[in-house]
Design an enzyme around this catalytic site. Sequence first.
Site, PDB file in Angstrom:
ATOM      1  N   HIS A  56      32.164  46.718  29.493  1.00  0.00           N
ATOM      2  CA  HIS A  56      32.771  47.696  28.907  1.00  0.00           C
ATOM      3  C   HIS A  56      33.870  47.130  27.936  1.00  0.00           C
ATOM      4  O   HIS A  56      34.617  47.706  27.152  1.00  0.00           O
ATOM      5  CB  HIS A  56      32.789  48.858  29.124  1.00  0.00           C
ATOM      6  CG  HIS A  56      31.415  49.239  29.835  1.00  0.00           C
ATOM      7  ND1 HIS A  56      30.313  49.356  28.977  1.00  0.00           N
ATOM      8  CD2 HIS A  56      31.371  49.743  31.378  1.00  0.00           C
ATOM      9  CE1 HIS A  56      29.346  49.555  30.056  1.00  0.00           C
ATOM     10  NE2 HIS A  56      29.662  50.097  31.109  1.00  0.00           N
ATOM     11  N   HIS A 216      25.317  50.634  28.902  1.00  0.00           N
ATOM     12  CA  HIS A 216      24.553  49.625  30.159  1.00  0.00           C
ATOM     13  C   HIS A 216      23.411  48.775  29.872  1.00  0.00           C
ATOM     14  O   HIS A 216      23.073  48.517  30.904  1.00  0.00           O
ATOM     15  CB  HIS A 216      24.206  50.345  31.721  1.00  0.00           C
ATOM     16  CG  HIS A 216      25.821  51.241  31.940  1.00  0.00           C
ATOM     17  ND1 HIS A 216      26.252  52.330  31.715  1.00  0.00           N
ATOM     18  CD2 HIS A 216      26.419  50.947  32.794  1.00  0.00           C
ATOM     19  CE1 HIS A 216      27.463  52.899  31.912  1.00  0.00           C
ATOM     20  NE2 HIS A 216      27.593  51.743  32.857  1.00  0.00           N
TER      21      HIS A 216
END
Length: 330
Positions: A56, A216
């Site tokens: 991320h 994700h």
Amino acid sequence: MKKFMNRAETLVAESLAGFVAAHERLVTFGADRRFVRRRSLCPGKVALISGGGAGHEPMHVGFVGKGMLDAACTGHVFTSPTPDQIVAAIREMDRGAGCLLVVKNYDGDVMNFAMAAELAAQHRIATVIVRDDVNPGGSKRSQDRRGVAGTLVVEKLLGAAAEAGWRLEELSALGEDLNGRIRTMGVALGGVTVPDTERETFVLSEDEMEMGVGIHGEPGRARVTFATADEIVEAMLGAILSDLAPDRGDNLLLFINGLGGTPVSELYLAYNSVRARLQSLGATVARSLVGTYVTSLDMAGLSITVARLKERELSLWDAPVDTAALRWKG
């Protein structure tokens, strides 16, 4: 699969080592290299601790520094940090005023941060679980709304408030209040390839896109026909505004976030489209942010975040911040 790495199992550790070395003015490793923390600690200030799986970046390690996070714990790609990492951060970062844990609403993160809080119960700890996703159904990874790009907004506002001396209870209350006033929706033009598996998370044809993706690599809430930028923005913003329901006089923060593989030029094009649409509705875009901050590895996609902010929160947003990924003098 072609990636700049040596081995998949060492990618995260080597990346973090490079990050800390590149930003040594701001950050250092915590005990046993279990987390990244501010180089200079602040006695008497509530410590803000967050984290999540790698993939991320620049969130969360890129937000460690003055005016934002005090520490960030990083797990393997798309995998929550372990409770022992979080406990180590709590013990090292608590300088007398307690710790606020900022947690994205994904099952693994919620479970491991909760377990860490129990294991470190001798410390004063509060937890804010960020739920800014427009999709109330969540996904296989979460119950209810996921924590996505709006996490940056929460961490910036709480970080500024903590820097200004707010108490733990005040910070926790602000974080919970913000949950109802920040909404995000993402769109993807393709899946991502996770280094450990070497498999693409989902595959789209040339005329398809995924609406409502998380961070994700997971598919969205609907697979729809690819369209023009204005049409995509219209659909995304419609979902956000029907959920957020801003009043005409509200001050809005507009944040266009790249998911890892989208050119900056396209992010600004999307910003221009979203802002024009908001203004046509009589909304006031009081603050803006455009860039790649909360990613899903190399996903070709973007997210739109709209936040309804009060006057004191605009001041917190404007307050000085000095991190690797976000920096201004205020």
